[in-house]
Design a protein around this motif. Sequence first.
Motif, PDB file in Angstrom:
ATOM      1  N   TRP A 130      -6.718  -5.990  91.609  1.00 45.48           N
ATOM      2  CA  TRP A 130      -7.672  -4.888  91.426  1.00 45.48           C
ATOM      3  C   TRP A 130      -7.193  -3.976  90.299  1.00 45.48           C
ATOM      4  O   TRP A 130      -6.024  -3.612  90.235  1.00 45.48           O
ATOM      5  CB  TRP A 130      -7.785  -4.095  92.727  1.00 45.48           C
ATOM      6  N   TRP A 133      -7.237   1.965  94.078  1.00 47.33           N
ATOM      7  CA  TRP A 133      -7.675   1.077  95.147  1.00 47.33           C
ATOM      8  C   TRP A 133      -8.753   1.745  96.002  1.00 47.33           C
ATOM      9  O   TRP A 133      -8.702   2.965  96.231  1.00 47.33           O
ATOM     10  CB  TRP A 133      -6.501   0.717  96.046  1.00 47.33           C
ATOM     11  N   TYR A 158     -11.136  -3.710 102.891  1.00 47.65           N
ATOM     12  CA  TYR A 158     -10.376  -4.325 101.809  1.00 47.65           C
ATOM     13  C   TYR A 158      -8.957  -4.681 102.263  1.00 47.65           C
ATOM     14  O   TYR A 158      -8.327  -3.943 103.023  1.00 47.65           O
ATOM     15  CB  TYR A 158     -10.331  -3.395 100.604  1.00 47.65           C
ATOM     16  N   LEU A 214      -5.918  -7.050  97.090  1.00 52.57           N
ATOM     17  CA  LEU A 214      -6.041  -6.055  96.025  1.00 52.57           C
ATOM     18  C   LEU A 214      -4.854  -6.135  95.068  1.00 52.57           C
ATOM     19  O   LEU A 214      -5.002  -6.013  93.855  1.00 52.57           O
ATOM     20  CB  LEU A 214      -6.131  -4.653  96.627  1.00 52.57           C
ATOM     21  N   TYR A 261     -12.003  -9.371  97.840  1.00 51.58           N
ATOM     22  CA  TYR A 261     -10.941  -8.471  98.307  1.00 51.58           C
ATOM     23  C   TYR A 261     -11.108  -8.049  99.771  1.00 51.58           C
ATOM     24  O   TYR A 261     -10.276  -7.315 100.284  1.00 51.58           O
ATOM     25  CB  TYR A 261     -10.828  -7.213  97.432  1.00 51.58           C
ATOM     26  N   TRP A 262     -12.147  -8.497 100.455  1.00 55.66           N
ATOM     27  CA  TRP A 262     -12.330  -8.136 101.859  1.00 55.66           C
ATOM     28  C   TRP A 262     -11.377  -8.954 102.727  1.00 55.66           C
ATOM     29  O   TRP A 262     -11.035 -10.094 102.403  1.00 55.66           O
ATOM     30  CB  TRP A 262     -13.751  -8.420 102.322  1.00 55.66           C
TER      31      TRP A 262
END
Length: 202
Positions: free
Chosen positions: A13, A17, A23, A28, A42-43
């Motif tokens: 990411w 964040w 998430y 991430l 990213y989940w």
Amino acid sequence: MTEDEVEVGVGPWVGPWPTDDRYDPELLEHGDRRNVVDRYRYWTREAVVADLDLRRHDFHVAIENWQHDMNIGTVVRTANAFLARAVHIVGRRRWNRRGAMVTDRYQHVFHHETVEDLLAWARSEDLPIVGIDNLPGAVPLESVELPRRCVLLFGQEGPGLSEPARAAASLVCSIAQFGSTRSINAGVAGGIAMHAWIRQHA
């Protein structure tokens, strides 16, 4: 990178964040290379399943597994793609997960020892069993209105629906074929039948 070396997904990411607890900090930080739609990048797996559960369709898929069928993974993957309520494995508990391409992490999969066990569960949920097989007297899938709430039941690769499965089905549908072979792959049949439900109800 060459075309064959293109990475799937997204890298770490960039920027602050998100604070949403859906998430996954690990994803991430390191990136998300999973085979998921962009909505779920990213989940956590649990967050993805919970979101899918809000939108699952009203059909279930069941497949007989008496000889360790290699097609079950494909059926699970397709059920995930069409957002089936659940997949039910009837017979052997063990099945080859390779064809599922890890979609079994996001798809509810249940086991029933016998067809009678599946039927008892379906009755408790008031779900009719719709068998898919090219049997004498079967109704063409292309011309039938599938029940909105139902279980689409597929037989073992080769012999097709077992006798108990045929007896359990309130409706048996055939898939039109035009070539020399008498049957098609159970995984392919599953995709055709699920899409027929989707076209009518989704």
